[in-house]
Design an enzyme around this catalytic site. Structure first.
Site, short mmCIF file in Angstrom:
data_model
loop_
_atom_site.label_atom_id
_atom_site.label_comp_id
_atom_site.label_asym_id
_atom_site.label_seq_id
_atom_site.Cartn_x
_atom_site.Cartn_y
_atom_site.Cartn_z
N ASN A 7 0.76 -1.19 0.08
CA ASN A 7 0.05 0.07 0.00
C ASN A 7 0.89 1.26 0.11
OD1 ASN A 7 -1.77 1.97 0.46
ND2 ASN A 7 -2.71 1.32 2.43
N ARG A 91 -2.75 -2.06 -3.36
CA ARG A 91 -3.75 -1.35 -3.11
C ARG A 91 -3.62 -0.20 -4.36
NH1 ARG A 91 -5.10 3.32 0.96
NH2 ARG A 91 -7.36 3.69 0.65
N HIS A 180 -12.57 2.88 0.05
CA HIS A 180 -12.76 1.97 1.17
C HIS A 180 -13.43 0.56 0.38
CE1 HIS A 180 -12.89 5.37 4.29
NE2 HIS A 180 -11.30 4.64 4.25
N ARG A 239 -10.87 15.62 7.51
CA ARG A 239 -11.67 15.73 6.16
C ARG A 239 -13.08 16.42 6.61
NH1 ARG A 239 -10.50 10.24 3.22
NH2 ARG A 239 -8.57 10.24 4.25
N GLU A 383 -8.25 -5.55 4.97
CA GLU A 383 -8.27 -5.19 3.39
C GLU A 383 -7.19 -5.78 2.78
OE1 GLU A 383 -8.57 -1.22 5.21
OE2 GLU A 383 -9.07 -0.49 3.10
#
Ligand code: ADP
Length: 397
Positions: A7, A91, A180, A239, A383
């Site tokens: 990742n 990813r 996600h 965010r 994940e």
């Protein structure tokens, strides 16, 4: 099989070497400060081992080389040679409209990831650097890209279209994509395995530093709270979440900011961090602050739970009911207080938590009361396992 999951961020790179069938993690770690100086943290979970090394990493190539070195290290390594690694799974954040599933990386796939850079300018270039570094250092190893957006490609047009002039959709592909996806897909699969049923109406709350909700019907994503970028939806660590776009114009006009500067504010200086008056983006700090009487921290927590609650209500309406509600990721798995305030007053929808069961952290378990119509679960996400499984599957072909 042994799959290396990568990742890659712009200045960091996480890795995990794992068995895709059992989920067994041989080793995992993190390269940080790529392009600055370089630091590697390497862990071997079964030996409770953690080492940190300062290694110069001018680019992602040196970071990957450092990862392969430490994986083969005589003392802290877990493989004798790179040959033991069967394939590499990456990813990739934005797959645009081109990727509804994972794919073996070839020139066409890389070009398609490059074509998505305008949609994912913060992430895709870094993901590509990770891919190209692996290609350079392990040229003959199969590599697979797993996209954050892919799971959401089953959304119907009424969920993904923005009500903006058609040309921006037709020509530029501006639409809701959602993120996600690998986590939401993992949860959809776990719910199916845990309940033995496919035909369920599920809402998954992936609540971490970045947060998104996903409405899942018959195992497929039908709506999700993030959009073209991972900025909208519920407020997050830093965010903003959903906001009237006129706010951006106001800040630009009145504070002499460019659009890029405004977006940096909305991405990096907003969310619960901003609501708490700059105390923290971490829910543990916010809870500590609220417990000491800090009203801004309390408001940040209240606002977060309120917005998540509203999304649950709207997705229950979109799904026409609700069978299973899931909490996952850093906050969802660990923060009992936030789970409780999200579910508070939701009995009308059939959601009733068992306060005792809700006390758990990081375990896969039902936390709803025996008479709750909706089953509420905490399911730790994985994940990396999804990426490893997709990679193993595609590498075999
Ligand atoms: P990312 O989106 O970066 O993958 P994570 O899913 O790891 O983030 O979530 C990180 C966040 O989870 C932290 O910022 C913190 O707010 C929250 N968190 C982690 N552990 C706890 C805890 N024990 N209690 C409350 N919040 C927690």
């Amino acid at each position: 099989m042994e799959i290396l999951v990568i990742n890659a961020g712009s200045s960091s790179l996480k890795y995990q070497l794992m068995d895709p069938e059992t989920g067994y993690v041989f080793a995992k770690g993190l390269c940080e400060r790529i392009g600055i100086d370089g630091r590697l943290t390497h862990k071997v979970p079964q030996r409770d081992l953690k080492v940190e090394r300062e290694i110069p990493m001018p680019t992602h190539s040196e970071a990957i080389a450092a990862v392969l070195d430490v994986l083969q290290d005589a003392e802290v390594g877990v493989v004798r040679s790179v040959d033991e690694i069967d394939a590499v799974g990456h990813r990739v954040v934005h797959g645009g409209v081109k990727f509804a599933a994972s794919c073996v990386i070839d020139e066409a796939c890389k070009q398609a990831i490059r074509d998505c850079i305008p949609l994912g300018p913060l992430h895709n270039p870094a993901n590509l650097m990770g891919i190209e570094a692996c290609e350079k250092i392990m040229p003959n190893k199969p590599q697979v890209a797993v996209f954050d957006t892919a799971f959401h490609m089953t959304m119907p047009p009424k969920a993904y279209r923005y009500a903006i002039p058609e040309e921006y959709y037709e020509k530029d592909h501006l639409r809701r994509y959602g993120f996600h996806g690998t986590s939401h897909r993992y949860i959809a699969k776990r719910v199916e395995a845990l309940t033995g049923r496919k035909d369920l109406k599920v809402i998954n709350c992936h609540l971490g530093n970045g947060s998104s909700l996903c409405a899942i019907q018959n195992g497929k994503s039908v709506d999700t709270s993030m959009g073209l970028a991972p900025l909208c939806g519920v407020p997050m660590g830093t965010r903003v979440g959903d906001v009237d776009t006129t706010v951006a114009q106001f800040i630009a006009d009145n504070y002499g900011k460019t659009i890029d500067e405004v977006l940096t504010i909305l991405n990096k200086k907003s969310g619960v961090f901003a609501l708490s008056g700059g105390v923290s983006s971490d829910f543990r700090d916010l809870e500590a602050g609220a417990n000491e009487g800090n009203e801004k921290c309390r408001l940040a927590l209240e606002k977060f739970a309120y917005e998540v609650k509203k999304y649950i209500g709207s997705y229950a309406a979109a799904l026409g009911g609700l069978d299973v509600l899931v909490f996952t990721a850093g906050i969802g798995e660990n923060d009992a207080a936030t789970r409780a305030s999200i579910c508070e007053g939701m009995e009308w929808l059939g959601i009733k938590l068992d306060p005792e069961k809700n006390k758990l952290r990081g375990k896969e378990r039902v936390i709803s009361a025996a008479d709750s119509k909706v089953q509420v679960w905490v399911i730790p996400t994985d994940e990396e396992l999804m990426i490893a499984q997709d990679t193993a599957e595609l590498a075999k072909r």
